[in-house]
Scaffold this active site. Structure first.
Site, PDB file in Angstrom:
ATOM      1  N   ARG A  61       0.888  -1.223   0.000  1.00 12.58           N
ATOM      2  CA  ARG A  61      -0.026  -0.238  -0.081  1.00 12.58           C
ATOM      3  C   ARG A  61       0.867   1.259  -0.175  1.00 12.58           C
ATOM      4  O   ARG A  61       0.544   2.240  -0.546  1.00 12.58           O
ATOM      5  CB  ARG A  61      -0.980   0.010   1.241  1.00 12.58           C
ATOM      6  N   CYS A  72      -0.967   6.206   8.962  1.00 16.68           N
ATOM      7  CA  CYS A  72      -1.214   4.644   8.532  1.00 16.68           C
ATOM      8  C   CYS A  72      -2.498   5.097   7.374  1.00 16.68           C
ATOM      9  O   CYS A  72      -2.541   6.082   6.997  1.00 16.68           O
ATOM     10  CB  CYS A  72      -1.726   3.760   9.518  1.00 16.68           C
TER      11      CYS A  72
END
Length: 279
Positions: free
Chosen positions: A179, A236
């Site tokens: 990611r 995050c």
């Protein structure tokens, strides 16, 4: 109370007056998995998808990410609603081992509440042979906790941009390497793939393999390799697993803050923030 406790400590202190156990379990983004109905006996639900995240953009606080911290007064009301009282000590756990419980701990810590994370979470509890019971909606007491807010615990996108521009703090991204690189699309609609230019990748799971935190000396080594000796800002997907790095940094004696909006804010197609692709 220390910031990380094990199941033996919790089993010994579970019935103590003034100890509140919070089930901060949440499903991974996009999974739709139901939360476990049973948990540690006496545990109360800490709903990160509901009352313990801010959802209203009309409150004058600006755009929100997916799990942004509620305003201090709203957080205080939500804690009182589940029966948290002044002077309580709180232990947070989750069903994944160590995933979302650190977010609850960081929020409580920022609010001036004595809190800890259960190392290994619910899996460690059951592996040790301890019983389960239904997770409750509240402690059954009238809550009267008072939030004493530490504004330095959470930072916004402008503060992150400044850290990236000056290098005075290291910005670490807790998402998976795929990611971070943009090889994997973001699971949230309208959020771009990739990462903040200048950020470093430190997957939260490498600090807590199997849902259990590494020893402090190993945490210190990994943080030093990723950030040098600079203060740390962690990000995050939505501010949840960033708190795992915040926990690691705290245990290692490092200065740390969490970017509350995280990638769900920065990576929005309409955010105007730059995005980098690649490792």
């Amino acid at each position: 109370m220390r910031d990380l406790v094990d199941v033996d400590w919790l089993a010994e202190h579970l019935r103590n007056d003034g100890l509140v156990v919070l089930d901060a379990s949440m499903a991974p983004p996009g999974s739709g998995d139901p939360l476990p109905a049973e948990g540690i006996p006496g545990a109360v639900r800490f709903d990160l998808e509901g009352a313990f995240s801010r959802h209203d953009e009309s409150d004058g606080l600006g755009p929100v990410g997916v799990h942004d911290m509620p305003a201090p007064a709203d957080f205080e009301r939500a804690l009182r609603a589940i029966g948290v009282r002044a002077g309580d000590r709180v232990v947070a756990y989750d069903a994944a081992g160590l995933f979302s419980s650190a977010r609850a701990w960081w929020m409580l810590r920022a609010a001036g509440i004595d809190a800890a994370v259960l190392d290994g979470g619910l899996p460690a509890w059951t592996e040790a042979g301890h019983p389960l019971a239904p997770v409750a909606a509240s402690t059954g007491r009238d809550g009267d906790v008072v939030v004493r807010w530490d504004a330095s615990a959470l930072v916004d996108a402008d503060a992150v941009a400044a850290a990236l521009a000056t290098g005075e703090a290291a910005v670490l991204d807790a998402r998976s390497p795929s990611r971070f690189s943009g090889d994997e699309p973001d699971p949230r609609e309208g959020v771009r793939a990739g990462h903040m230019p200048g950020a470093g990748s430190l997957h939260y799971a490498t600090l807590a393999p199997g849902g259990r935190m590494l020893p402090p000396e190993q945490l210190a080594e990994r943080l030093r390799a990723a950030a040098g000796e600079r203060p740390i800002v962690v990000s995050c997907g939505s501010g949840v697993t960033a708190a795992v790095i915040a926990l690691a940094a705290t245990l290692a004696g490092r200065e740390v803050a969490v970017y509350d909006g995280s990638w769900s804010e920065w990576g929005r197609a309409d955010s105007g923030r730059p995005v980098a692709i690649g490792a």
